[in-house]
Design a protein around this motif. Structure first.
Motif, PDB file in Angstrom:
ATOM      1  N   LYS A 166       0.820  -1.205   0.000  1.00  0.00           N
ATOM      2  CA  LYS A 166       0.000   0.000   0.000  1.00  0.00           C
ATOM      3  C   LYS A 166       0.860   1.263   0.000  1.00  0.00           C
ATOM      4  O   LYS A 166       0.523   2.238  -0.657  1.00  0.00           O
ATOM      5  CB  LYS A 166      -0.930   0.004   1.225  1.00  0.00           C
ATOM      6  N   SER A 172      -2.044   4.034  -3.901  1.00  0.00           N
ATOM      7  CA  SER A 172      -2.488   3.913  -2.507  1.00  0.00           C
ATOM      8  C   SER A 172      -1.537   4.501  -1.483  1.00  0.00           C
ATOM      9  O   SER A 172      -1.828   4.437  -0.285  1.00  0.00           O
ATOM     10  CB  SER A 172      -2.722   2.433  -2.171  1.00  0.00           C
ATOM     11  N   PHE A 175      -2.520   6.651   1.608  1.00  0.00           N
ATOM     12  CA  PHE A 175      -3.119   5.984   2.764  1.00  0.00           C
ATOM     13  C   PHE A 175      -2.161   5.978   3.949  1.00  0.00           C
ATOM     14  O   PHE A 175      -2.586   6.029   5.108  1.00  0.00           O
ATOM     15  CB  PHE A 175      -3.477   4.561   2.334  1.00  0.00           C
ATOM     16  N   PHE A 201      -7.393   7.772   0.377  1.00  0.00           N
ATOM     17  CA  PHE A 201      -7.480   6.480  -0.298  1.00  0.00           C
ATOM     18  C   PHE A 201      -8.949   6.050  -0.320  1.00  0.00           C
ATOM     19  O   PHE A 201      -9.542   5.778   0.724  1.00  0.00           O
ATOM     20  CB  PHE A 201      -6.613   5.462   0.440  1.00  0.00           C
ATOM     21  N   ASP A 217      -9.405   0.694  -6.159  1.00  0.00           N
ATOM     22  CA  ASP A 217      -9.141   1.676  -5.116  1.00  0.00           C
ATOM     23  C   ASP A 217      -8.075   2.655  -5.601  1.00  0.00           C
ATOM     24  O   ASP A 217      -7.132   2.269  -6.301  1.00  0.00           O
ATOM     25  CB  ASP A 217      -8.647   0.984  -3.851  1.00  0.00           C
ATOM     26  N   CYS A 219      -6.119   6.868  -4.810  1.00  0.00           N
ATOM     27  CA  CYS A 219      -5.954   8.089  -4.026  1.00  0.00           C
ATOM     28  C   CYS A 219      -6.513   9.284  -4.802  1.00  0.00           C
ATOM     29  O   CYS A 219      -6.171   9.463  -5.984  1.00  0.00           O
ATOM     30  CB  CYS A 219      -4.477   8.334  -3.708  1.00  0.00           C
ATOM     31  N   TYR A 259      -9.418   5.429   5.516  1.00  0.00           N
ATOM     32  CA  TYR A 259      -9.836   4.735   4.292  1.00  0.00           C
ATOM     33  C   TYR A 259     -11.320   4.992   4.076  1.00  0.00           C
ATOM     34  O   TYR A 259     -12.139   4.715   4.955  1.00  0.00           O
ATOM     35  CB  TYR A 259      -9.551   3.241   4.430  1.00  0.00           C
TER      36      TYR A 259
END
Length: 697
Positions: A166, A172, A175, A201, A217, A219, A259
């Motif tokens: 991550k 990501s 995050f 994220f 997923d 950002c 998240y």
């Protein structure tokens, strides 16, 4: 690195003390037992009462990151983590004869949770900032939201188990930068601020909130500024009491924790001074729950920032420019097998085959003999037998292999039957190797899904192949949840190099729950011969020890599957305070099975073992080229650097951590074990080459 011989952990058995003609003429250390008294008043207090013949003192690791020593053994400990928690406590008796014995007990503590408890832990009484527990297993988890949904309700499927998955990805990495600050005012009102450094994220199901079009997923720029009021209340719904504090947080004005899944309500699963573990439910799919871990210390920095060092005075170095053994003024050796608690397969030596300086380089080489060293036994068809002849097969190794846990220097695996004849012609069997240098109590265990039925069945039969007549095979049945509940019985081999069925009488076993099968082959015997794998571990202990500075090590790493090289430092007071209280700085660790990704870690009370503060980064040529691995250690911070770029782990040091006293350096290659993993079946040898080690202050 976690394989510390300094933590003598006799994983399942206590060591048999050896007589010593010392000045005391003392009785050999033996018969360690531990009784506990857990208070039922919600205070979290436990009184430990160990007893052992020939003991002069006792050391405690309380399982919550704290340790203690007692001359009498009797000691009172008060746990502070709210809610219902189980702590594994290790008690080591130190004998007058110089030996030690270790016993492990579990204590269940239930401290009633109140709003004020949670507020104090969340805010430290005023204000406190939390960070993603990057690189810890389960820092972001996905699992069913309630019982009845396919899968296990409580243990989620880990969505990400390592930081670099991550924190090292463009989609990501935002995050890992989040800072979550909880504050409380004089009226007891709690507020919350999420500083997302400009980006959040987003779960793929919620990207429409920001006009996203990604099918995964991602950002996104998102404004999370402003204080949010926090309401703490009891959880309602289908929640097992033993797996939650029973409390939840609700954030006003759409507040959320790091998240984005559309939820503003977070159930508190666990909360202590160092760890916050929460669960929330996806508003787009109420059958799914997300699990997130946070810590009170930032675990990753990151980016392309260059290290601005404050240390420029070279105070110690080894350039490895004299051929032969490493300079004895700088380095000494750890010698022995088994990895001291990590289930490793190597034996460390001081042989030139494993460690030598030549051509301006230190070369630490792990070697495989091609055959298993020490004593090798095979076993199969672990079967319960009733007095009337009925049987129940516990394990025959023909399906999915059980998860073995090795200890004391043994190694266990399922292999093809090497001698399909006589008593056993089955396809697969278990192989137990007691490597040269292993402890006399080395062995392994596997767990079973349902408790063994000793009401119906009064004995256990195990087909065994031994290299010698008269080898003692010890069977130990245990209760996973209560190590004080166990039963042991021995059988002895009567043939060599052929299969036979050994019978273990269980008729006198106490009426406990038995769901763990432990086996010790050649119990009480030290194996001889060459180890399957040899390597080296050198250290500057008692030769060069230092507090604060910049350590720079230029190295090229091995690539073979199963290799686990490490460049690290350990607190010099380990023999006084134990581990993790002594502190550990892992400058670089690498795993051949995940080649060209390096990691760094800090181990200390509350953040050790699998909960260490860890960061990782890809280094595309780590195994083919030399790179500089650096730690900058100051009274205020600890930063890890690769090739002069600050990569990960900008740790806030303080007077409360163990990183404010002398440490010494260690370099080694382990084989296999908890991090090294499976060893390549064709492994012959591989090396770590070190150009230099330099320390600046």
């Amino acid at each position: 690195m976690k394989n510390l011989k300094y933590i003598f952990f006799a994983f399942l058995m206590v060591l048999v003390g050896c007589e010593d003609d010392d000045a005391f003429g003392s009785v050999a250390l033996s018969n360690l037992t531990v009784n506990t008294e857990v208070s039922d008043d919600g205070s979290g207090t436990v009184i430990f009462k160990p007893s052992a013949s020939g003991a002069k003192s006792y050391n405690y690791n309380f399982g919550d990151g704290t340790t203690a020593e007692s001359l009498t053994g009797f000691i009172s400990k008060t746990y502070r983590t709210v809610g219902e928690n189980i702590f594994t406590v290790t008690i080591t008796a130190n004998g007058f004869d110089g030996t030690t014995m270790t016993e492990t007990v579990e204590v269940s503590i239930n401290i009633p949770v109140t709003n004020s408890d949670l507020v104090n832990l969340l805010t430290d009484g005023t204000s406190k900032t939390w960070f993603l527990a990057a690189a810890q297993p389960g820092h972001l988890g996905l699992g069913p939201a309630r019982e009845g949904i396919d899968g296990d309700w409580w243990y989620p499927k880990w969505y990400s188990a390592k930081a670099f998955e991550k924190c090292g990805s463009d989609i990501s990495d935002c995050f890992c930068d989040d800072e979550l600050t909880f504050s409380v005012d004089s009226n007891g009102d709690v507020t919350y601020v999420l500083d997302n450094m400009g980006q959040t994220f987003f779960n793929v199901g919620h990207t429409a909130v920001v006009g996203g079009t990604s099918d995964e997923d991602f950002c996104y720029d998102y404004d999370t500024s402003g204080e949010k009021a926090v309401t703490i209340s009891s959880v309602e719904g289908n929640v097992p009491e033993a797996e939650t504090t029973g409390m939840q947080m609700e954030f006003a004005d759409g507040g959320f924790m790091s998240y984005y899944v559309g939820s503003s309500t977070y159930e508190i699963l666990s909360l202590s001074e160092n760890l916050l573990y929460v669960r929330t439910y996806d508003t787009m799919n109420p059958d799914l729950a997300w699990y997130i871990r946070f810590t009170s210390a930032p675990s990753t920095g990151g980016g392309d920032e260059s290290l601005q060092t404050i240390y420029t005075n070279l105070v110690w170095s080894d350039e490895f420019d004299v051929n032969g053994a490493p300079n004895p003024a700088n380095w000494t050796y750890d010698i022995g097998a088994g990895g001291w608690g990590n289930g490793e397969a190597q034996e460390y030596t001081d042989s030139a085959d494993n460690v030598i300086v030549e051509d301006g380089l230190l070369k630490i080489t792990a070697r495989g003999s091609g055959v298993a060293g020490g004593a090798v036994h095979y076993y199969d068809d672990v079967t319960l037998v009733a007095s009337g002849g009925g049987v129940s097969v516990v394990e025959d190794f023909e399906g999915t292999a059980p998860a073995f846990t090795d200890f004391g220097g043994a190694s266990t695996a399922v292999i093809s039957n090497p001698d399909a004849s006589g008593e056993n012609t089955s396809t697969n069997v278990g192989e137990s190797t007691k490597n040269s240098g292993a402890e006399v109590w080395a062995g392994s265990f596997f767990d079973v899904a349902a408790p063994l039925d000793l009401t119906t069945y009064s004995s256990m039969e195990i087909k065994t192949w031994s290299p010698a007549v008269g080898a003692v095979v010890r069977l130990k049945l245990e209760n996973q949840a209560n190590p004080d509940e166990f039963f042991e019985v021995d059988a002895t081999t009567s043939v060599n190099e052929e299969w036979e069925a050994l019978t273990f009488d269980l008729s006198s076993a106490p009426a406990f729950t038995y769901d763990r099968v432990v086996l010790f082959f050649d119990f009480g015997v030290s194996p001889t011969g060459s180890a399957a794998y040899t390597s080296a571990r050198i250290k500057s202990e008692n030769l060069f020890e230092f507090t604060y500075g910049r350590v720079e090590i230029r190295a090229k790493l091995p690539s073979a599957g199963g290799t686990w090289p490490a460049l690290w430092a350990l607190g010099a007071n380990f023999d006084e305070v134990g581990w993790p209280a002594t502190g550990e700085i892992d400058i670089m660790e690498h795993v051949g099975n995940n080649s060209n990704t390096v990691s760094s870690a800090l181990h200390f009370p509350g953040n050790s073992g699998g909960s260490a503060v860890v960061g990782a980064t890809p280094v595309s040529s780590a195994t083919s080229e030399f790179h500089n691995y650096t730690v900058e250690w100051t009274p205020e911070s600890i930063k890890f650097v690769v090739d002069d770029e600050l990569i990960h782990n900008s740790f806030v040091n303080s007077a409360s951590t163990p990183f404010n006293s002398d440490f010494f350096l260690i370099m080694n290659i382990a084989m296999g074990g908890t991090l090294g993993g499976a060893i390549d079946g064709e492994f012959i040898q591989d090396s770590m080459e070190v150009d230099y080690v330099r320390v600046y202050q």
